[in-house]
Design a protein around this motif. Sequence first.
Motif, mmCIF file in Angstrom:
data_model
loop_
_atom_site.group_PDB
_atom_site.id
_atom_site.type_symbol
_atom_site.label_atom_id
_atom_site.label_comp_id
_atom_site.label_asym_id
_atom_site.label_seq_id
_atom_site.Cartn_x
_atom_site.Cartn_y
_atom_site.Cartn_z
ATOM 1 N N ASN A 17 0.758 -1.299 0.112
ATOM 2 C CA ASN A 17 -0.082 0.027 0.140
ATOM 3 C C ASN A 17 0.670 1.301 -0.012
ATOM 4 O O ASN A 17 2.148 1.279 0.082
ATOM 5 C CB ASN A 17 -0.955 0.098 1.261
ATOM 6 C CG ASN A 17 -0.391 -0.111 2.606
ATOM 7 O OD1 ASN A 17 0.922 0.032 2.671
ATOM 8 N ND2 ASN A 17 -1.094 -0.139 3.581
ATOM 9 N N VAL A 18 0.199 2.238 -0.215
ATOM 10 C CA VAL A 18 0.830 3.582 -0.195
ATOM 11 C C VAL A 18 0.125 4.599 0.920
ATOM 12 O O VAL A 18 -0.968 4.702 0.914
ATOM 13 C CB VAL A 18 0.476 4.439 -1.723
ATOM 14 C CG1 VAL A 18 1.230 5.885 -1.802
ATOM 15 C CG2 VAL A 18 1.312 3.604 -2.708
ATOM 16 N N LEU A 19 1.159 5.227 1.671
ATOM 17 C CA LEU A 19 0.779 5.979 2.726
ATOM 18 C C LEU A 19 1.361 7.358 2.752
ATOM 19 O O LEU A 19 2.439 7.573 2.151
ATOM 20 C CB LEU A 19 1.166 5.422 4.096
ATOM 21 C CG LEU A 19 0.888 3.967 4.392
ATOM 22 C CD1 LEU A 19 1.522 3.479 5.719
ATOM 23 C CD2 LEU A 19 -0.871 3.912 4.643
ATOM 24 N N SER A 20 0.783 8.200 3.030
ATOM 25 C CA SER A 20 1.392 9.705 3.386
ATOM 26 C C SER A 20 2.012 9.922 4.441
ATOM 27 O O SER A 20 1.469 9.480 5.707
ATOM 28 C CB SER A 20 0.276 10.673 3.077
ATOM 29 O OG SER A 20 0.844 12.086 3.381
ATOM 30 N N SER A 21 3.417 10.538 4.551
ATOM 31 C CA SER A 21 3.886 10.535 5.554
ATOM 32 C C SER A 21 3.850 11.865 6.229
ATOM 33 O O SER A 21 3.947 12.972 5.324
ATOM 34 C CB SER A 21 5.506 10.398 5.540
ATOM 35 O OG SER A 21 6.256 10.567 6.605
ATOM 36 N N PRO A 22 3.517 12.078 7.380
ATOM 37 C CA PRO A 22 3.327 13.506 8.243
ATOM 38 C C PRO A 22 4.891 14.026 8.528
ATOM 39 O O PRO A 22 4.838 15.371 8.808
ATOM 40 C CB PRO A 22 2.634 13.385 9.406
ATOM 41 C CG PRO A 22 2.934 11.893 9.678
ATOM 42 C CD PRO A 22 3.218 10.917 8.573
ATOM 43 N N LYS A 23 5.958 13.469 8.225
ATOM 44 C CA LYS A 23 7.239 13.700 8.704
ATOM 45 C C LYS A 23 7.884 14.676 7.498
ATOM 46 O O LYS A 23 7.678 14.446 6.387
ATOM 47 C CB LYS A 23 8.181 12.644 9.007
ATOM 48 C CG LYS A 23 7.534 11.666 10.147
ATOM 49 C CD LYS A 23 8.407 10.412 10.193
ATOM 50 C CE LYS A 23 7.763 9.508 11.287
ATOM 51 N NZ LYS A 23 8.385 8.116 11.033
ATOM 52 N N ARG A 24 8.760 15.520 7.888
ATOM 53 C CA ARG A 24 9.533 16.102 6.947
ATOM 54 C C ARG A 24 10.971 15.214 6.703
ATOM 55 O O ARG A 24 11.557 14.953 7.617
ATOM 56 C CB ARG A 24 10.331 17.428 7.665
ATOM 57 C CG ARG A 24 10.972 18.138 6.680
ATOM 58 C CD ARG A 24 11.863 19.303 7.300
ATOM 59 N NE ARG A 24 12.763 20.116 6.397
ATOM 60 C CZ ARG A 24 13.627 21.052 6.728
ATOM 61 N NH1 ARG A 24 13.776 21.419 7.942
ATOM 62 N NH2 ARG A 24 14.317 21.608 6.057
#
Length: 261
Positions: free
Chosen positions: A22-29
């Motif tokens: 799956n593909v996830l969005s990372s909240p990290k810089r």
Amino acid sequence: MNAPVTNTKLQPREASTPRLVNVLSSPKRIRVRFDGQTIADSRDVLVLRSNHFLPIYFFPAEAALASVLKPSGHRDPHEIGGERQYWDLDSGDRRTANAAWTFVSPPDEELHPLAGRIAFVWNAVDQWLEEEEEVFVHARDPYARIDVLHSTSHVRVWFDGELIADSRRPVLLFETHLPTRYYIHPDDVRLDRLVASDSNTRCPYKGIASYWSGRLKDGSIARDIAWSYRDPIDEIPKIKGLIAFYPQAVDRIELDGETVS
């Protein structure tokens, strides 16, 4: 044309683990550094994750420093994403072949958000940062979980026909998709059968591991049968200084009388 640098291999997964992608969005810089400069920097990073290959960060094209990306002409197939095309990294003083890549046209609809985004070969660059913390070995899987639990289970380890570890106070480490690891206090281990090794590895979730080789009864050495985290990262303090054995490197490991793999 040089092939891209190979990434670190996965640890063995449980045989019963179902395949997932799956593909996830990372909240990290997330930042990438190469030859003394930041070449990618974004808080809009996507993570391609699977239990069959290591997680991969994908940056928006505009987050990468275009001046260092030079088309290499190299292409190859990815196991799920179809064809990849590559770029060299060229800072002017240093060039690394096939160090960045993108999917040409991912066939799976779930992977369409990755189209046009850029991934970097992990060990082709100099440094990776999540916020201000350096990340080693590979991208961190947002769904990877580690539980470290004190136990009164009886753990015994046999090596070269002899009992070399016997503990009723092990620390059990449960990590997503990986076999349970049994960490044993040095006082419960026959340290005369272990020899400090010069090997070490990094784990992005636990820190730097140091290794122990086993001394066989004939005086020869079986290399790297066990490991310790002398200074684990702050999130994993319970295993500091304890010793864990590879099941395949010893005769057997028992948990409450039952052999474990």
